[in-house]
Design a protein around this motif. Structure first.
Motif, PDB file in Angstrom:
ATOM      1  N   ARG A 110      -3.226 -19.321  13.769  1.00  0.00           N
ATOM      2  CA  ARG A 110      -1.817 -18.893  14.245  1.00  0.00           C
ATOM      3  C   ARG A 110      -1.215 -18.004  13.058  1.00  0.00           C
ATOM      4  O   ARG A 110      -0.358 -18.489  12.442  1.00  0.00           O
ATOM      5  CB  ARG A 110      -1.582 -20.115  14.167  1.00  0.00           C
ATOM      6  N   PRO A 111      -1.463 -16.791  14.182  1.00  0.00           N
ATOM      7  CA  PRO A 111      -0.490 -15.453  13.445  1.00  0.00           C
ATOM      8  C   PRO A 111       0.983 -15.733  13.365  1.00  0.00           C
ATOM      9  O   PRO A 111       0.933 -16.193  14.046  1.00  0.00           O
ATOM     10  CB  PRO A 111      -1.842 -14.368  13.515  1.00  0.00           C
ATOM     11  N   PRO A 112       1.659 -15.135  12.553  1.00  0.00           N
ATOM     12  CA  PRO A 112       2.502 -15.077  12.261  1.00  0.00           C
ATOM     13  C   PRO A 112       2.981 -14.542  13.525  1.00  0.00           C
ATOM     14  O   PRO A 112       2.797 -13.351  13.500  1.00  0.00           O
ATOM     15  CB  PRO A 112       3.562 -14.509  11.287  1.00  0.00           C
ATOM     16  N   ALA A 113       4.651 -14.384  14.064  1.00  0.00           N
ATOM     17  CA  ALA A 113       5.112 -13.550  15.078  1.00  0.00           C
ATOM     18  C   ALA A 113       5.320 -12.617  14.170  1.00  0.00           C
ATOM     19  O   ALA A 113       5.989 -12.384  13.126  1.00  0.00           O
ATOM     20  CB  ALA A 113       6.023 -14.564  16.301  1.00  0.00           C
ATOM     21  N   PRO A 114       5.235 -10.703  14.813  1.00  0.00           N
ATOM     22  CA  PRO A 114       4.772 -10.950  15.993  1.00  0.00           C
ATOM     23  C   PRO A 114       3.004 -10.437  16.269  1.00  0.00           C
ATOM     24  O   PRO A 114       2.849  -9.654  17.457  1.00  0.00           O
ATOM     25  CB  PRO A 114       4.851  -9.379  16.138  1.00  0.00           C
ATOM     26  N   TYR A 115       2.583 -11.259  15.297  1.00  0.00           N
ATOM     27  CA  TYR A 115       1.238 -10.722  15.281  1.00  0.00           C
ATOM     28  C   TYR A 115       0.937 -11.518  16.679  1.00  0.00           C
ATOM     29  O   TYR A 115       0.957 -13.202  16.353  1.00  0.00           O
ATOM     30  CB  TYR A 115       1.120 -10.897  13.856  1.00  0.00           C
ATOM     31  N   ALA A 116      -0.854 -11.035  16.459  1.00  0.00           N
ATOM     32  CA  ALA A 116      -1.988 -12.124  17.727  1.00  0.00           C
ATOM     33  C   ALA A 116      -3.101 -12.210  17.148  1.00  0.00           C
ATOM     34  O   ALA A 116      -3.197 -12.793  17.182  1.00  0.00           O
ATOM     35  CB  ALA A 116      -1.645 -11.112  18.777  1.00  0.00           C
ATOM     36  N   GLY A 200      -2.495  -3.171   8.206  1.00  0.00           N
ATOM     37  CA  GLY A 200      -2.637  -1.702   8.331  1.00  0.00           C
ATOM     38  C   GLY A 200      -2.387  -0.918   9.743  1.00  0.00           C
ATOM     39  O   GLY A 200      -2.513   0.463   9.294  1.00  0.00           O
ATOM     40  N   ALA A 201      -1.883  -1.406  10.885  1.00  0.00           N
ATOM     41  CA  ALA A 201      -1.947   0.298  11.772  1.00  0.00           C
ATOM     42  C   ALA A 201      -0.484  -0.164  11.391  1.00  0.00           C
ATOM     43  O   ALA A 201       0.247   1.387  11.518  1.00  0.00           O
ATOM     44  CB  ALA A 201      -1.300  -0.972  12.748  1.00  0.00           C
ATOM     45  N   ALA A 202       0.648   0.141  10.677  1.00  0.00           N
ATOM     46  CA  ALA A 202       2.203  -0.405  10.564  1.00  0.00           C
ATOM     47  C   ALA A 202       1.700   1.269   9.465  1.00  0.00           C
ATOM     48  O   ALA A 202       3.037   2.163  10.285  1.00  0.00           O
ATOM     49  CB  ALA A 202       3.302  -1.356   9.852  1.00  0.00           C
ATOM     50  N   PRO A 203       1.272   1.425   8.054  1.00  0.00           N
ATOM     51  CA  PRO A 203       1.036   0.370   7.372  1.00  0.00           C
ATOM     52  C   PRO A 203       1.705  -0.614   6.336  1.00  0.00           C
ATOM     53  O   PRO A 203       3.067   0.147   5.841  1.00  0.00           O
ATOM     54  CB  PRO A 203       0.007   1.172   5.939  1.00  0.00           C
ATOM     55  N   VAL A 204       1.248  -1.674   6.667  1.00  0.00           N
ATOM     56  CA  VAL A 204       2.028  -2.375   5.458  1.00  0.00           C
ATOM     57  C   VAL A 204       1.591  -3.520   4.424  1.00  0.00           C
ATOM     58  O   VAL A 204       0.623  -3.696   4.893  1.00  0.00           O
ATOM     59  CB  VAL A 204       3.402  -3.419   6.214  1.00  0.00           C
ATOM     60  N   TYR A 205       1.812  -2.487   3.230  1.00  0.00           N
ATOM     61  CA  TYR A 205       0.594  -3.674   2.665  1.00  0.00           C
ATOM     62  C   TYR A 205       1.344  -3.921   1.676  1.00  0.00           C
ATOM     63  O   TYR A 205       2.328  -3.757   0.521  1.00  0.00           O
ATOM     64  CB  TYR A 205      -0.169  -3.173   1.635  1.00  0.00           C
ATOM     65  N   VAL A 214       3.237  -4.623  -5.735  1.00  0.00           N
ATOM     66  CA  VAL A 214       3.101  -3.133  -5.116  1.00  0.00           C
ATOM     67  C   VAL A 214       3.191  -3.182  -3.654  1.00  0.00           C
ATOM     68  O   VAL A 214       2.415  -4.032  -2.715  1.00  0.00           O
ATOM     69  CB  VAL A 214       1.284  -2.593  -5.475  1.00  0.00           C
ATOM     70  N   VAL A 215       3.680  -2.818  -2.837  1.00  0.00           N
ATOM     71  CA  VAL A 215       4.466  -2.532  -1.276  1.00  0.00           C
ATOM     72  C   VAL A 215       4.114  -1.299  -1.391  1.00  0.00           C
ATOM     73  O   VAL A 215       5.077  -0.398  -1.595  1.00  0.00           O
ATOM     74  CB  VAL A 215       5.642  -3.026  -1.169  1.00  0.00           C
ATOM     75  N   GLY A 216       3.899  -1.304   0.077  1.00  0.00           N
ATOM     76  CA  GLY A 216       3.482   0.317   0.412  1.00  0.00           C
ATOM     77  C   GLY A 216       3.892  -0.295   2.127  1.00  0.00           C
ATOM     78  O   GLY A 216       4.102  -1.475   2.746  1.00  0.00           O
ATOM     79  N   GLY A 217       3.656   0.877   3.113  1.00  0.00           N
ATOM     80  CA  GLY A 217       4.003   2.105   2.698  1.00  0.00           C
ATOM     81  C   GLY A 217       3.916   2.867   3.619  1.00  0.00           C
ATOM     82  O   GLY A 217       4.148   2.653   4.700  1.00  0.00           O
ATOM     83  N   THR A 218       3.090   4.315   3.529  1.00  0.00           N
ATOM     84  CA  THR A 218       3.754   5.400   4.307  1.00  0.00           C
ATOM     85  C   THR A 218       1.721   6.100   4.500  1.00  0.00           C
ATOM     86  O   THR A 218       1.676   5.940   3.718  1.00  0.00           O
ATOM     87  CB  THR A 218       4.303   6.408   4.191  1.00  0.00           C
ATOM     88  N   ASP A 219       1.595   7.213   5.528  1.00  0.00           N
ATOM     89  CA  ASP A 219       0.860   7.404   5.659  1.00  0.00           C
ATOM     90  C   ASP A 219       0.797   8.825   6.105  1.00  0.00           C
ATOM     91  O   ASP A 219       0.906   8.879   7.010  1.00  0.00           O
ATOM     92  CB  ASP A 219      -0.880   7.002   5.964  1.00  0.00           C
ATOM     93  N   ILE A 236      10.118   0.387   4.225  1.00  0.00           N
ATOM     94  CA  ILE A 236       9.276  -0.100   3.408  1.00  0.00           C
ATOM     95  C   ILE A 236       9.459  -1.486   3.360  1.00  0.00           C
ATOM     96  O   ILE A 236       8.770  -2.017   3.449  1.00  0.00           O
ATOM     97  CB  ILE A 236       8.374   0.775   2.129  1.00  0.00           C
ATOM     98  N   LEU A 237      10.628  -1.305   1.890  1.00  0.00           N
ATOM     99  CA  LEU A 237      11.190  -2.484   2.475  1.00  0.00           C
ATOM    100  C   LEU A 237      11.025  -3.756   2.775  1.00  0.00           C
ATOM    101  O   LEU A 237      10.850  -5.035   3.166  1.00  0.00           O
ATOM    102  CB  LEU A 237      11.739  -2.469   0.783  1.00  0.00           C
ATOM    103  N   GLU A 238      11.932  -2.956   3.945  1.00  0.00           N
ATOM    104  CA  GLU A 238      12.268  -4.015   5.299  1.00  0.00           C
ATOM    105  C   GLU A 238      11.407  -4.849   5.801  1.00  0.00           C
ATOM    106  O   GLU A 238      10.592  -5.887   5.892  1.00  0.00           O
ATOM    107  CB  GLU A 238      13.671  -2.823   6.161  1.00  0.00           C
ATOM    108  N   ARG A 239       9.986  -3.432   5.998  1.00  0.00           N
ATOM    109  CA  ARG A 239       8.759  -4.485   7.217  1.00  0.00           C
ATOM    110  C   ARG A 239       8.317  -4.759   5.814  1.00  0.00           C
ATOM    111  O   ARG A 239       7.723  -6.271   6.513  1.00  0.00           O
ATOM    112  CB  ARG A 239       8.166  -3.258   7.610  1.00  0.00           C
ATOM    113  N   ALA A 240       8.207  -4.532   4.589  1.00  0.00           N
ATOM    114  CA  ALA A 240       7.491  -5.501   3.986  1.00  0.00           C
ATOM    115  C   ALA A 240       7.986  -7.405   4.080  1.00  0.00           C
ATOM    116  O   ALA A 240       7.765  -8.386   3.913  1.00  0.00           O
ATOM    117  CB  ALA A 240       7.637  -4.968   1.856  1.00  0.00           C
TER     118      ALA A 240
END
Ligand code: FAD
Length: 307
Positions: A110-116, A200-205, A214-219, A236-240
């Motif tokens: 059961r992935p957390p929303a909004p993930y499928a 990985g799509a965002a990317p957020v890690y 370590v909180v990321g990120g951008t590409d 980056i922090l907001e999304r993390a």
């Protein structure tokens, strides 16, 4: 054995130097930036095959490295740990293309929303401020040297040259196909996190280390600017925090940016040059230089042995 000059003291150059020293070669590493000054020092560094091609070779190199990191994790001095974590996905997906590189991968029920969708697996997490000095120490212990030197091309005066110059290959071998993919990260205090998280799509890690996270990120493809963008850091922090709520309110302890050395495909091959030492090229590892390091180093050592 004949002398080998390795150009580049990032994770790729140092790993190659170690495998060549272990094979009995006399190895000198020369580099403009010493290990803790390289892009490798900015890596998060989660074992994950990201932005590196071609898939079949990358999967094999990643699998080999996974095994080596698993052994290194037995020694806390290396800064390598094997940690469980979760990659979340916005759409239902088949197994990842690199599935065969990890021993097991479990679907998240059961992935957390909004993930499928998502999967959990154990991956090496490499604390680069510890690991790079450990690699450099291993080079010295095996009798190799590391010298600061900026080159305009590849050197003469060695039996063999290994070109591990990453993005620097644009200059050392005039390869315009290697290009920067800028990544910015924020370091926050450790808040007791012991699992990694990745979108990985965002990317957020979110990658836990011993003293910080370590909180990321951008590409950003083609971006060369290493200046920290504070607006980007905020996003980056907001999304993390949305992915890992335990990060809310964590104190920020630093920022960094680095340029991933991307290339349509990793260049790992021998080049024979008339009247000059042969070169084994090993660069263009994109967002996965740590992940691919030992697999590529083994192949470089095998190519040097075959010369
Ligand atoms: C924000 C960020 C996060 C990342 N996260 C991860 C991750 O989680 N997992 C992962 O596997 N990878 C990650 N990466 C990617 C990883 O950092 C790179 O793929 C890796 O560092 C490439 O290593 P390298 O040794 O080829 O290059 P570098 O570390 O850039 O080293 C290149 C070396 O060549 C030398 N050199 C270049 N030009 C010259 C010259 N003209 N003369 C002499 N020396 C020269 C440099 O000085 C340096 O010593 C991340 C990267 C960034 C920026």
């Amino acid at each position: 054995m004949a002398a080998v000059v390795v150009v580049g003291a990032g994770v790729v150059g140092l790993s190659c130097a170690i495998r060549l020293l272990e094979a009995g070669h006399d190895v000198r590493v020369v580099a403009r930036d010493l290990p803790t000054e390289t892009t490798s020092a900015v890596a998060a560094a989660l074992w994950y095959p990201y932005r590196a091609h071609p898939e079949a070779l990358v999967t094999g190199w990643s699998r080999s490295s996974y095994g080596v990191f698993g052994e290194l994790a037995d020694n806390p001095a290396t800064g390598v740990r094997m940690l469980a974590g979760t990659e979340v996905l916005r759409t239902s997906s088949p197994d990842p293309w690199w599935r065969s590189a990890v021993p097991s991968l479990t679907r998240v029920e059961r992935p957390p929303a909004p993930y499928a969708d998502g999967w959990t697996f154990v991956a090496p997490v490499i604390e680069m401020p510890v690991y790079l000095p450990w690699l450099a120490g291993r080079v010295a212990q095996l009798g190799g040297t590391i010298t600061r030197q900026e080159l305009t091309g590849l050197p003469d005066g060695a039996a063999t040259v290994v070109n591990a110059t990453g993005l620097g290959a644009r200059r050392t071998v005039a390869d315009p196909s290697v290009f920067p993919v800028r990544g910015q990260v924020v370091y926050v205090e450790q808040v007791g996190l012991d699992r990694w998280w990745l979108d990985g799509a965002a990317p957020v890690y979110v990658i836990p280390r011993s003293q910080d996270i370590v909180v990321g990120g951008t590409d950003d493809e083609g971006a060369w600017d290493l200046t920290i963008d504070t607006d980007v850091a905020g996003r980056i922090l907001e999304r993390a925090v949305a992915l890992v709520p335990a990060l809310r309110g964590a104190r920020v302890v630093g920022h960094r940016a680095g340029l991933r050395p991307a290339r349509p495909v990793v260049r790992l091959e021998v080049e024979h040059r008339p009247d000059r030492a042969p070169v084994v090229h090993c660069y263009g590892h994109g967002g996965a230089g740590v992940t691919l390091s030992w697999g590529c180093a083994d192949e470089v050592a095998a190519l040097v042995a075959g010369l």
